[in-house]
Design a protein around this motif. Sequence first.
Motif, mmCIF file in Angstrom:
data_model
loop_
_atom_site.group_PDB
_atom_site.id
_atom_site.type_symbol
_atom_site.label_atom_id
_atom_site.label_comp_id
_atom_site.label_asym_id
_atom_site.label_seq_id
_atom_site.Cartn_x
_atom_site.Cartn_y
_atom_site.Cartn_z
ATOM 1 N N GLU A 1 0.834 -1.205 0.000
ATOM 2 C CA GLU A 1 0.000 0.000 0.000
ATOM 3 C C GLU A 1 0.867 1.253 0.000
ATOM 4 O O GLU A 1 0.558 2.230 -0.703
ATOM 5 C CB GLU A 1 -0.946 -0.001 1.199
ATOM 6 N N VAL B 1 -4.675 -1.573 -6.917
ATOM 7 C CA VAL B 1 -4.839 -0.209 -7.425
ATOM 8 C C VAL B 1 -4.847 -0.188 -8.950
ATOM 9 O O VAL B 1 -3.987 -0.798 -9.594
ATOM 10 C CB VAL B 1 -3.712 0.707 -6.899
ATOM 11 N N HIS C 1 -4.813 -0.637 -2.172
ATOM 12 C CA HIS C 1 -5.375 0.364 -1.265
ATOM 13 C C HIS C 1 -6.458 -0.293 -0.423
ATOM 14 O O HIS C 1 -7.185 -1.179 -0.890
ATOM 15 C CB HIS C 1 -5.943 1.573 -2.024
ATOM 16 N N SER C 2 -6.534 0.116 0.834
ATOM 17 C CA SER C 2 -7.515 -0.457 1.745
ATOM 18 C C SER C 2 -8.743 0.445 1.816
ATOM 19 O O SER C 2 -8.625 1.670 1.832
ATOM 20 C CB SER C 2 -6.915 -0.641 3.141
ATOM 21 N N ILE D 1 -9.135 -4.891 0.933
ATOM 22 C CA ILE D 1 -7.965 -4.363 0.225
ATOM 23 C C ILE D 1 -8.091 -4.697 -1.249
ATOM 24 O O ILE D 1 -8.421 -5.829 -1.614
ATOM 25 C CB ILE D 1 -6.670 -4.966 0.802
ATOM 26 N N GLY E 1 1.901 1.976 -3.426
ATOM 27 C CA GLY E 1 0.845 2.336 -4.370
ATOM 28 C C GLY E 1 0.295 1.194 -5.192
ATOM 29 O O GLY E 1 -0.377 1.439 -6.204
#
Length: 243
Positions: free
Chosen positions: A79, A95, A85-86, A92, A82
Amino acid sequence: MMSVEGTIRRVNGGAAKLSVAPLEDTSTFKNRAYAALKEVIVSLNIYDQPNEVRLDERQLAQSLGVSRTPVREAMAQLEREGFVHSVPRRGIYVVRKTKREVIEMIQVWAALESLAARLITMHASDEEIARLRQMFASFEEGQDAPHAKLDEYSEVNIQFHQTIIAMGGNGILVNLAENLFTHMRMIRRKTIGEEDRADRSIQDHLAIIQALEARDTAGAEVLVRNHALGLADHVARFADYLE
């Protein structure tokens, strides 16, 4: 480098979930979980997926054969970089970069890779530069066209750009480019088959190699930068699948 294959499965028609093979070596759980998950994420062709890809911490821990703690630690690192993302109370997700983010990454890559090309003309050996031409021996005129072996060419294309950075011989430059290129690898794999990019790509690459062979510092720098910015222009014009 370990070889990890990932698959995507649908659960009750909802978001896609990731399936991975168990880790064979249980040493350094956090680092190995991080490496395994990152490699799988990069291999997913995320921009070809119609739905979000959700990562189930419990399922991943079971698949990898480890406890949830190293998976949670690996997720936190991914995370920060990048890649995931949570979302509170949802989970989760892998991305998907926006069009603006992709274009900005390519612009930064153009600056880094053009600097590497400059350094190559000043410091790399003739033998190192010759290896760049060897990458494309089977795709040159009179051989198989790149679009005829698109998957193979896509990997050679990615290898070419990684090699340019490495041959620059600047460790800080290599470190700066590492995660950036991992993100770009996913969009390069998607875009190489669009329009006539594969054919134009090999022509650009051969022109770059010729400039490097000639030790044409300014010319190599411009060619590399324009090649990268050409990808940015393509994304801006045609990547309607990006938000």
